[in-house]
Design an enzyme around this catalytic site. Structure first.
Site, PDB file in Angstrom:
ATOM      1  N   SER A 137       0.851  -1.190   0.000  1.00 17.85           N
ATOM      2  CA  SER A 137       0.000   0.000   0.000  1.00 17.85           C
ATOM      3  C   SER A 137       0.883   1.234   0.000  1.00 17.85           C
ATOM      4  O   SER A 137       2.042   1.177   0.432  1.00 17.85           O
ATOM      5  CB  SER A 137      -0.893   0.020   1.249  1.00 17.85           C
TER       6      SER A 137
ATOM      7  N   TYR B 228      -2.463  -0.698  10.122  1.00 23.26           N
ATOM      8  CA  TYR B 228      -2.338  -1.003   8.696  1.00 23.26           C
ATOM      9  C   TYR B 228      -0.959  -0.595   8.186  1.00 23.26           C
ATOM     10  O   TYR B 228      -0.282  -1.360   7.484  1.00 23.26           O
ATOM     11  CB  TYR B 228      -3.437  -0.285   7.920  1.00 23.26           C
TER      12      TYR B 228
END
Length: 271
Positions: free
Chosen positions: A145, A158
């Site tokens: 990501s 995350y």
């Protein structure tokens, strides 16, 4: 087979294939001629997608997969190999994110995200990587990501999991050198997917405001999942001897009409 040849048949595994990037990657690889195996906890969804691929002339199977379970990963790997033969491509895409202030997130919940996003990827690697090394070929693609290089507020767990994932893959790439097995990272920017859809609207709005505050949402454009699927396909279809190690795929900003930027500059000067 020469050391740089590819077999005509290259079965591919996609984890987290029930929606978003995973589902689109399964469809795109199948259209490119790869037999595909879809894995996810939502078995009905992956079976539906696999059936649609078969209806379009592709080869696809679907099985339940929980990447937080060693037993589930091992059972999935055994079923896929029985169905399709030796796996040549693995797309490790299963992931989750739940927003929250890092100081407030319960450690168990924090660990849950790390378990799926990082340890889950390692379990999948352990299931399929050794066979690839033995055969001296294969592609391992890990979905990271943009938070791995641009952490976003209220996404601490995350970000930690994706930072850890990229650290693992960086070490793996060095360890695999000379084996014929390629490990790659795809780093999506803002992309439409099911991740985030379950957030309460008020929370989602608040988190987005914080991203804007820190310059992490400079424009409103999001990519379609197909853009990430195309990047993954580019990686795994590169000829032997070519290693596309990392790809960042981000949405382009809206095109500013010609002259609009100059008019804006003049207004600022007059102010």
């Amino acid at each position: 087979m020469s050391k740089y040849a590819q077999p005509d048949r290259r079965p591919a595994v996609i984890t987290g294939a029930s929606s978003g990037i995973g589902a689109e990657t399964a469809k795109t690889l199948a259209a490119a001629g790869f037999p595909v195996a879809l894995g996810a906890r939502r078995v009905d969804r992956v079976e539906e997608i696999a059936a649609a691929i078969r209806a379009d002339g592709g080869e696809a199977v679907a099985h339940p997969l929980d990447v937080t379970s060693d037993d589930s990963v091992a059972e999935f790997a055994a079923k896929v190999t029985a169905d399709l033969g030796d796996v040549e491509v693995v797309v490790s895409n299963a992931g989750v994110t739940h927003p929250g202030a890092t100081v407030d997130v319960p450690t168990e919940a924090f660990a849950g995200q790390v378990d799926i996003n990082l340890l889950g990827a390692h379990r999948v690697l352990r299931a399929f990587g050794p066979g690839m090394i033995e055969r001296r070929r294969g592609d391992l693609v890990f979905l990271s990501s943009d938070v791995a290089v641009r952490p976003r507020p209220f996404m601490g767990a995350y970000a930690a999991s994706k930072w850890g994932l990229e650290g693992m893959v960086a070490a793996l790439q060095m360890e695999l050198e000379g084996t014929g097995v390629r490990a790659s990272v795809v780093r999506p920017g803002p992309t439409h997917s099911d991740i985030g859809n379950e957030w309460p609207a008020e929370l989602g709005g608040f988190v987005l405001e914080q991203w804007v505050r820190w310059g992490l949402a400079r424009h409103p454009h999001f990519l379609k999942a197909r853009a990430q699927a195309d990047a993954i396909t580019t990686i795994v279809t590169a000829p032997r001897g070519v290693h596309i190690s990392t790809i960042d795929v981000n949405p382009e900003a809206p095109v500013v009409p010609e002259g609009a930027g100059e008019r804006s500059d003049r207004r600022q000067e007059r102010a």
